[in-house]
Design a protein around this motif. Structure first.
Motif, short mmCIF file in Angstrom:
data_model
loop_
_atom_site.label_atom_id
_atom_site.label_comp_id
_atom_site.label_asym_id
_atom_site.label_seq_id
_atom_site.Cartn_x
_atom_site.Cartn_y
_atom_site.Cartn_z
N LYS A 10 0.78 -1.27 -0.04
CA LYS A 10 0.03 -0.10 0.22
C LYS A 10 1.15 1.37 -0.14
O LYS A 10 0.48 1.94 -0.34
CB LYS A 10 -0.93 -0.13 1.36
CG LYS A 10 -1.58 0.93 1.41
CD LYS A 10 -2.60 1.39 2.44
CE LYS A 10 -2.22 0.93 4.08
NZ LYS A 10 -3.10 1.41 5.17
N TYR A 52 1.05 4.43 -2.91
CA TYR A 52 0.51 5.74 -2.54
C TYR A 52 1.50 6.55 -2.63
O TYR A 52 1.58 6.93 -3.78
CB TYR A 52 0.25 5.68 -0.70
CG TYR A 52 -0.18 6.75 -0.36
CD1 TYR A 52 -0.88 8.20 -0.68
CD2 TYR A 52 0.97 7.89 0.27
CE1 TYR A 52 -0.94 9.21 -0.15
CE2 TYR A 52 0.72 9.06 0.77
CZ TYR A 52 0.13 9.72 0.53
OH TYR A 52 -0.31 10.30 1.15
N LYS A 89 -8.83 15.16 -10.87
CA LYS A 89 -9.98 14.95 -10.04
C LYS A 89 -11.57 14.69 -10.40
O LYS A 89 -11.78 14.06 -8.89
CB LYS A 89 -9.52 16.57 -9.24
CG LYS A 89 -11.05 17.07 -8.69
CD LYS A 89 -10.91 18.88 -9.04
CE LYS A 89 -12.42 18.94 -8.03
NZ LYS A 89 -13.71 18.32 -7.79
N ILE A 108 -11.08 10.92 -8.91
CA ILE A 108 -10.63 10.80 -7.77
C ILE A 108 -12.13 11.00 -7.41
O ILE A 108 -12.74 9.82 -6.37
CB ILE A 108 -9.61 11.76 -7.54
CG1 ILE A 108 -8.84 11.05 -7.85
CG2 ILE A 108 -9.78 11.60 -5.74
CD1 ILE A 108 -7.49 11.86 -7.33
N ASP A 109 -12.88 11.87 -8.06
CA ASP A 109 -14.47 11.99 -7.20
C ASP A 109 -15.85 10.96 -7.79
O ASP A 109 -16.21 10.40 -6.81
CB ASP A 109 -14.77 13.58 -8.16
CG ASP A 109 -14.86 14.45 -7.47
OD1 ASP A 109 -13.56 14.54 -6.36
OD2 ASP A 109 -14.14 15.84 -7.97
N ILE A 143 -14.76 8.02 -8.37
CA ILE A 143 -14.28 6.95 -7.79
C ILE A 143 -14.27 6.64 -5.71
O ILE A 143 -13.63 5.86 -4.87
CB ILE A 143 -13.31 5.67 -7.84
CG1 ILE A 143 -11.94 6.65 -7.31
CG2 ILE A 143 -12.64 6.01 -9.07
CD1 ILE A 143 -10.11 6.36 -7.75
N THR A 144 -14.63 7.97 -5.06
CA THR A 144 -14.81 8.31 -3.55
C THR A 144 -16.13 8.36 -3.64
O THR A 144 -16.58 8.98 -3.98
CB THR A 144 -13.57 9.54 -3.30
OG1 THR A 144 -13.98 10.64 -3.77
CG2 THR A 144 -12.63 8.78 -3.47
#
Length: 106
Positions: free
Chosen positions: A74, A78, A99, A102-103, A105-106
């Motif tokens: 991990k 990262y 962005k 990421i938006d 998948i989160t």
């Protein structure tokens, strides 16, 4: 896969995690670029002195260098992602795309 190829693959992975090109790593450990390429492809081995320089530049222990895990850790993932994002810091369009991803998948 033999140990020479596994070691070469591991060096390549660690180099990329540290955000280094083959050329930059070769320069830091004072070997030719084609030698670095051959080491990473598993077509050549290195001297003990080169091995020691690699360990120092890649900031790993000998055990970490010779750990050939199939699953990425991990923390390595990262660090890899942070290095890639840092590489994109001057490209606003790619940062916007990242962005959005990421938006999503989160």
């Amino acid at each position: 896969m033999n140990i020479q190829k596994q070691l070469g693959k591991r060096i390549s992975e660690l180099r990329k995690l540290r955000g280094l090109s083959q050329e930059k790593l070769a320069e830091k450990i004072d070997i030719a670029i084609n030698t670095m390429s051959n080491i990473e492809r598993g077509n050549a081995f290195m001297t003990a002195a080169t091995l020691e320089k690699l360990i120092k530049i890649l900031k790993v222990t000998p055990a970490e260098l010779f750990t050939f895990e199939k699953e990425e850790k991990k923390t390595d993932l990262y660090k890899y992602l942070l290095a890639k994002i840092d590489f994109l810091k001057d490209d606003i369009e790619k940062l916007k795309i990242l962005k959005k991803f990421i938006d999503a998948i989160t």
